[in-house]
Design an enzyme around this catalytic site. Structure first.
Site, PDB file in Angstrom:
ATOM      1  N   GLY A  32       0.826  -1.161  -0.016  1.00 16.47           N
ATOM      2  CA  GLY A  32       0.141   0.185   0.105  1.00 16.47           C
ATOM      3  C   GLY A  32       0.719   1.235  -0.025  1.00 16.47           C
ATOM      4  O   GLY A  32       2.080   1.143   0.136  1.00 16.47           O
ATOM      5  N   SER A  39       2.463  -0.905   8.346  1.00 19.57           N
ATOM      6  CA  SER A  39       3.346  -1.320   9.547  1.00 19.57           C
ATOM      7  C   SER A  39       2.460  -1.617  10.768  1.00 19.57           C
ATOM      8  O   SER A  39       2.585  -2.284  11.525  1.00 19.57           O
ATOM      9  CB  SER A  39       4.547  -0.382   9.690  1.00 19.57           C
ATOM     10  OG  SER A  39       5.395  -0.318   8.689  1.00 19.57           O
ATOM     11  N   SER A 106       6.051  -1.644  -1.893  1.00 19.43           N
ATOM     12  CA  SER A 106       6.134  -2.761  -3.160  1.00 19.43           C
ATOM     13  C   SER A 106       4.854  -2.155  -4.092  1.00 19.43           C
ATOM     14  O   SER A 106       4.317  -2.911  -4.508  1.00 19.43           O
ATOM     15  CB  SER A 106       6.101  -4.285  -2.749  1.00 19.43           C
ATOM     16  OG  SER A 106       4.703  -4.295  -2.125  1.00 19.43           O
TER      17      SER A 106
END
Length: 198
Positions: A32, A39, A106
């Site tokens: 995201g 996290s 990512s």
């Protein structure tokens, strides 16, 4: 690959590791935008799993860049290499029988698919779906402000694209869920798919 390098099979099987730990291994791949809550949610899930007696480890994007990937920048090639290294490390942890969380932006589908292809059936994509405007409002590190001023090049969502997962296993819409609700949704998925016992 050097022809002098030979793969050695382990004497302990995956089944034996699963039996010892009381759960199956998996790779929870949180993806995201920056500030989406990856996290925070990953840590909430990790705490729940730990308290249920599961063997876990969480690889966080910033933490890994302090050590293993400290030599990498944020251009496209560096981001790809960042994800490649993380995939290899996470896969080793999963092979050891752990439930591994990876909290990384990512941004590219191809890189996440590479991770999926390596991890195979243990890969679970978790899309932490938060609208850009909410991420910018949160801006916990002040990164969006810097990116809007042009101080940070190649910033995902501003000057570099984020390719949203078309069909993630778990879709977390953070503008509709609390952290606790999001974490429970992920844990319920693991129970439903028999990764962890009920």
């Amino acid at each position: 690959m050097n022809s002098n390098i030979v793969w050695h099979n382990a004497s302990v099987t995956t089944g034996e590791r699963n039996e010892q730990k009381g759960h199956a291994p998996c790779l929870l791949w949180y993806t995201g935008l920056s500030g989406s809550g990856k996290s925070t949610i990953a840590n909430a899930v990790d705490r729940i799993l730990f308290e249920r007696g599961c063997h876990t480890y969480l690889l966080d994007g910033d933490n890994v860049r302090h050590g293993l990937n400290s030599d990498l920048g944020f251009d496209d090639n560096s981001r790809k290499e960042n994800i490649r290294r993380i995939t290899e490390v996470a896969n080793l942890f999963a092979d050891a029988g752990l439930i591994v969380g990876t909290a990384f932006i990512s941004p590219f589908i191809a890189d996440r698919e590479q991770a999926r292809n390596l991890a195979k059936e243990t890969f679970i994509e978790v899309f932490v779906d938060t609208p850009l405007e909410i991420c910018e409002q949160r801006d916990p590190k002040g990164l969006y402000t810097k990116a809007r001023k042009g101080e940070i090049p190649n910033f995902t969502g501003i000057s570099s694209p984020y390719e949203a997962p078309p069909s993630p296993q778990i879709h977390i819409e953070t503008d509709k869920l609390s952290i606790e609700e999001a974490a429970n949704q992920i844990v319920e998925y693991l129970v439903k798919h028999k990764v962890i016992p009920a």
